[in-house]
Design an enzyme around this catalytic site. Structure first.
Site, PDB file in Angstrom:
ATOM      1  CD  GLU A 163      -2.925  -1.133   2.351  1.00  0.00           C
ATOM      2  OE1 GLU A 163      -2.627  -0.462   3.356  1.00  0.00           O
ATOM      3  OE2 GLU A 163      -3.949  -1.815   2.278  1.00  0.00           O
ATOM      4  CD  GLU A 355      -3.685  -5.702   3.872  1.00  0.00           C
ATOM      5  OE1 GLU A 355      -4.564  -4.918   4.285  1.00  0.00           O
ATOM      6  OE2 GLU A 355      -2.470  -5.475   3.956  1.00  0.00           O
TER       7      GLU A 355
HETATM    8  O1  IFM Z   1      -3.981  -3.311   9.157  1.00  0.00           O
HETATM    9  C1  IFM Z   1      -3.957  -2.709   7.910  1.00  0.00           C
HETATM   10  C2  IFM Z   1      -2.795  -3.220   7.085  1.00  0.00           C
HETATM   11  O2  IFM Z   1      -1.584  -3.056   7.727  1.00  0.00           O
HETATM   12  C3  IFM Z   1      -2.741  -2.500   5.761  1.00  0.00           C
HETATM   13  N1  IFM Z   1      -4.005  -2.572   5.090  1.00  0.00           N
HETATM   14  C4  IFM Z   1      -5.189  -2.217   5.821  1.00  0.00           C
HETATM   15  C5  IFM Z   1      -5.233  -2.972   7.141  1.00  0.00           C
HETATM   16  C6  IFM Z   1      -6.483  -2.570   7.927  1.00  0.00           C
HETATM   17  O3  IFM Z   1      -6.490  -1.207   8.156  1.00  0.00           O
END
Ligand code: IFM
Length: 450
Positions: A163, A355
């Site tokens: 990210e 994710e």
């Molecule tokens: O916990 C975070 C992760 O580190 C990066 N993506 C979003 C998740 C939830 O906010």
């Protein structure tokens, strides 16, 4: 609902969010260690000093992953744990931790997917300018090589960065995340350019040094726009919106994905950011644009878009009382249909959901168990939509649930719980939530039970 054969059912976490051992065995400080020391930066002044104590309890954690039946686990490496100063001297004890973790995963038949950078940047390098320093690309390449030399006899799946939209936007523009900078936009774009160069150089190193054929990708925030209906004009409006840049911030897909996949910054961004653009040296875009094997998308929510009169797009009006997770993110299962579909149609790479999951108000119930029906409902609905994308012809390699266990949610500290394993932070005790048992059955049936 059966998913493709060899579909990768996984879960993920990141180093700073779970490891703890912040000052152990020669680890150097990261920008998050420093951020957490300053009162008022993090909810309740929480820190990642101990977190889930995964540094000491990794064997127990891997055993639980095995019980759940994970095919793959997405972990990240703490750069300052293995190179305390960010460049130069390697900390063998830090490397050994990852060595043991990888061995333990493989012993349990769990494929490691390694993310090289999930935000815990070495503080020593931040003091040398961090991502604002053009040398940061070479620092990242050097670190990549250390990891590839050490692990690529056993690791074949690599994710360069997690990210960039967040570590640049939240870390360098709004200052909510480490290193807490509120830079002017030209500097944010400069830091972004260097992080893109770092990605490109890292991919080159992985490909040239890996001991067996690697599969390489990056994990982006999926800024997802969903079509308000099946009409062609709404669909095209949603697509247009998903790949547009309309604000001077990092919350878009194309500023980060177009350079790495097409070798150029998107035209609308170039126009909007005109005065703030970084200097691009000859050869930069070629370095940034390296062949990738998959597009990693972190998708939690989406925004409904419809066509507007002037051949453009507009957001649908917000519902009153929308379904929200504990992060106050809207529950929008169709994001896992439209996101993969639009991303594949534009970039042509197989999709991996790197994710997806939800923060919930979990606790241990009076019967000693962690019941989280909302999470099961959330995940089932998102996964059904993901399957719909697969049925529509989008090649999707896998799915990583976020997160394997409750963890340190950055500026929110331990306020939110994302895990399918409950962590009692006072005792370190782990409890599989109902969703962990449910996910076991999803994996076992290859999605049939959904
Ligand atoms: O916990 C975070 C992760 O580190 C990066 N993506 C979003 C998740 C939830 O906010």
């Amino acid at each position: 609902m059966s998913f493709p054969a060899n579909f990768i059912w996984g879960a993920g976490a990141s180093s700073y969010q779970i490891e703890g051992g912040a000052q152990e065995d020669g680890k150097g400080p990261s920008i998050w260690d420093i951020m957490c020391r300053q009162p008022g930066n993090i909810w309740s002044d929480d820190t990642g000093n101990i977190a889930c104590d995964h540094y000491h309890k990794y064997e127990e954690d891997v055993r639980l992953m095995g019980r759940i039946g994970l095919k793959a686990y997405r972990l990240s490496i703490s750069w300052p744990r293995v190179i305390p100063g960010g460049t130069g001297k390697v900390n063998d004890k830090g490397l050994e931790f990852y060595d043991r973790l990888i061995d333990s995963l493989l012993k349990n038949n769990i494929e490691p997917w390694v993310t090289l950078f999930h935000w815990d940047y070495p503080y020593a390098l931040y003091c040398r300018g961090g991502w604002l320093n053009r040398d940061s690309a070479d620092w990242f390449a050097e670190y990549t090589q250390v990891m590839v030399d050490k692990l690529s006899d056993r690791v074949s799946h690599w994710i360069t960065q997690n990210e960039p939209q967040c570590f640049l936007g939240l870390g360098h523009q709004t200052g909510e995340h480490a290193p807490g900078l509120k830079l002017g936009f030209p500097d944010v774009l400069l830091a972004a350019h260097h992080s893109l160069l770092a990605h490109g150089k890292s991919v080159q190193v992985i490909r040239s040094h890996a001991k067996s054929r690697p599969l390489v990708g990056i994990a982006h925030v999926g800024v997802v726009k969903m079509s308000s209906g099946d009409q062609l004009d709404d669909r095209e409006a949603a697509r247009k919106s998903m790949f547009s840049i309309t604000a001077r911030n990092c919350w878009n897909n194309t500023w980060f994905a177009d350079p790495i996949i097409f070798g150029q910054y998107p035209e609308d961004g170039i126009q909007l950011f005109e005065k703030d653009l970084p200097r691009i040296t000859d050869g930069d875009m070629t370095t940034i644009c390296q062949p990738l094997d998959f597009y990693g998308a972190n998708i939690y929510t989406g925004q409904i878009i419809r066509a507007s009169n002037n051949d453009s797009f507009e957001s649908e009006t917000q519902l009153v009382g929308p379904a929200l997770t504990a992060m106050e993110w809207e529950v929008s299962p169709e994001a896992l249909y439209w996101g993969p579909r639009f991303l594949y149609e534009r970039y042509g790479l197989p999709i991996v959901i790197t994710e997806n999951g939800m923060a919930n108000c979990d606790w241990i119930h009076a019967d000693g168990k962690a019941h989280d029906p909302q999470r099961i409902d959330f995940l089932s609905r998102y996964l059904r939509e993901y399957k719909r994308a697969i049925d529509a012809g989008v090649p999707c390699m896998g799915y990583f649930l976020w997160s394997i266990m409750d963890n340190f949610e950055w500026a929110q500290g331990y306020k939110q719980r994302f895990g399918i394993i409950y962590i009692d932070y006072a005792t370190g005790r782990r409890t599989m939530k109902d969703s962990a048992y449910w996910y076991h059955n999803v994996i076992k049936s290859n999605g049939e039970i959904l």
